[in-house]
Scaffold this active site. Structure first.
Site, PDB file in Angstrom:
ATOM      1  N   ASP A   1      37.336  33.229  38.729  1.00 33.27           N
ATOM      2  CA  ASP A   1      37.242  34.214  39.789  1.00 33.27           C
ATOM      3  C   ASP A   1      35.967  34.954  39.817  1.00 33.27           C
ATOM      4  O   ASP A   1      35.970  36.182  39.108  1.00 33.27           O
ATOM      5  CB  ASP A   1      38.569  35.064  39.140  1.00 33.27           C
ATOM      6  CG  ASP A   1      38.813  36.493  40.284  1.00 33.27           C
ATOM      7  OD1 ASP A   1      37.972  36.618  41.226  1.00 33.27           O
ATOM      8  OD2 ASP A   1      39.522  37.261  40.046  1.00 33.27           O
TER       9      ASP A   1
ATOM     10  N   ASP B   1      39.039  42.691  37.685  1.00 31.28           N
ATOM     11  CA  ASP B   1      40.037  43.870  38.144  1.00 31.28           C
ATOM     12  C   ASP B   1      41.376  43.505  37.797  1.00 31.28           C
ATOM     13  O   ASP B   1      42.241  44.343  38.059  1.00 31.28           O
ATOM     14  CB  ASP B   1      39.782  43.779  39.714  1.00 31.28           C
ATOM     15  CG  ASP B   1      40.015  42.307  40.310  1.00 31.28           C
ATOM     16  OD1 ASP B   1      41.183  41.577  40.078  1.00 31.28           O
ATOM     17  OD2 ASP B   1      39.414  41.788  41.039  1.00 31.28           O
TER      18      ASP B   1
END
Lengths: 282, 282
Positions: free
Chosen positions: B156, B87
């Site tokens: 992440d 993202d």
């Protein structure tokens, strides 16, 4: 609520949704809609007016942090007042300390009655402790009239909807201040600022006006969605907040109290506030 | 998912449920089920395989705490590797620092493509930064082959279901260690211990075996239900963890970086762990 899920109605656009394995009790009391049910993740759950109040699995986060920071910080707490808290969870944590007396003022006797019946693990006998005094009364009336003084006052209320609205007014905090001993500490449930910024802002504005030492500390309660919940902390004295880590450690160890969330490091860390919370405190 | 609500499927007995105002995109990628939708509370929301990954409103909690603690603690970070994070939110926070290079290794190009298109506020131009290098590859393969060394590695990832499973294996952490500079720090998403105790326990077991300095720090992300999320912290050097508050304050102020969650007090406080998390670390 559907047949098999409890859906929180606090927010329009998102919900915490807990599967209902079994409804233990559901009624309209004189003050609020009350349900107790069983859930596979959180155990028994108490909700009032569509908002989860406590669950067997995660009550320790909230109740430990209501009770232990002020009592360990103060160091010589004899008398505690709890306003609300009818489930008995805060009372239980308070009574783990060698206090002389804990007065609980709860407006809704049905909450106490049903918590004793269906959530005995949360109060764990605290209602029967000889140091406990239960007063069924509006908390605002109690603090406006009582002649007693307390070393710690814990406001364990619902959010400011329904019967708890008056517990978020300045007059109430003024009366609490009157009932506090000189070094006494007021602790108050102030919502989840990420989602309830107005609630935290209003509490802080009142505390700031009334108390030289005022602020928030944090606890991330799993079933109170939105990251950190904040608890208001207010005192005439800044000695309590300034307690050293060593002193906390000695008091905690000497107490022999077994905790699942609280420890002296968490105590001190909880006063560090993220920027988004600092900002709403102006 | 009903017509109008997105319901997280991470847990059998409870759900976070977000109203869908508008589905912006929904597809099966080569790796996972991906949806982007609009919600009245959280803005645009990205979910993968039924689990919320990021939202416009609360991404700052998670992305700031992935990036700023290791970079401010280290004090001289030049090269950063991000594994996952398609993202672009962690990348954006990393690039607020004067790093020379940030390599992002993401297995699923569709996550990047759709995040750029539908969540531009989260990456805020980070993909176009000349210091950014995007590698579309399995992160485990990248760290097993690369000759590069990094001062900070940020993992992440999603939880260990679907494509991220291999990012929770010891071999992967061993290879990350090989790619870290001597004073380098590895940061890794390790779940919400109150609900995902096994995930945190497994990560900690691996980090403890491999790194002299290992532990968790916390961040309570609103849309990751269950109280604190923990981020794994691992390094050959304990200098980073021991950074003083004064030094952090100087570095933070000098950086001019505007944060909404992070500050030096929160940095230090995040390493205080509640007892229920300490206990699962054995």
């Amino acid at each position: 609520m559907t047949d098999s899920w409890f859906e929180e109605t606090l927010y329009a656009n998102f919900q915490l949704r807990l599967r209902i394995n079994n409804v233990l009790h559901h009624q309209k009391t004189d003050y609020q809609d009350l349900i107790v049910f069983e859930n596979g993740q959180f155990g028994r759950v108490l909700a009032l007016d569509g908002a989860i109040q406590t669950t067997e699995a995660d009550e320790f986060f909230y109740h430990e942090m209501l009770a232990h920071p002020p009592i360990f910080a103060h160091g010589d707490v004899k008398r505690v007042l709890i306003v609300g808290g009818g489930d008995g969870g805060a009372l239980e944590e308070v009574l783990k300390h060698p206090v002389e007396k804990a007065v609980m003022v709860e407006i809704d006797p049905t909450v106490i009655k049903l918590s004793k019946k269906y959530l005995p693990a949360i109060s764990a006998g605290a209602f029967e402790d000889p140091r406990t005094e239960i007063v069924i009364q509006d908390g605002t009336k109690f603090v406006s009239e009582t002649k007693e003084r307390f070393d710690v006052i814990v406001i364990d209320s619902t959010d400011p909807i329904g019967p708890a609205t008056a517990l978020f007014q300045k007059t109430f905090y003024e009366n609490c201040k009157r009932c506090l001993t000189e070094k006494g500490i007021l602790i108050t449930q102030s919502g989840v600022p990420f989602l309830q910024a107005d609630e935290a802002r209003d509490v802080h504005r009142h505390l700031r006006t009334l108390f030289p030492d005022h602020g928030f500390y944090t606890v991330p309660v799993p079933t109170y969605s939105g990251g950190f919940m904040v608890l208001g902390w207010a005192s005439r004295s800044d000695q309590n907040r300034a307690v050293s880590r060593d002193r906390l450690e000695r008091r905690y160890t000497a107490s022999g109290i077994a905790t699942r969330y609280y420890n002296p490091d968490i105590h001190l860390a909880a006063f560090a506030l993220p920027n988004y919370i600092r900002e709403l405190m102006g």
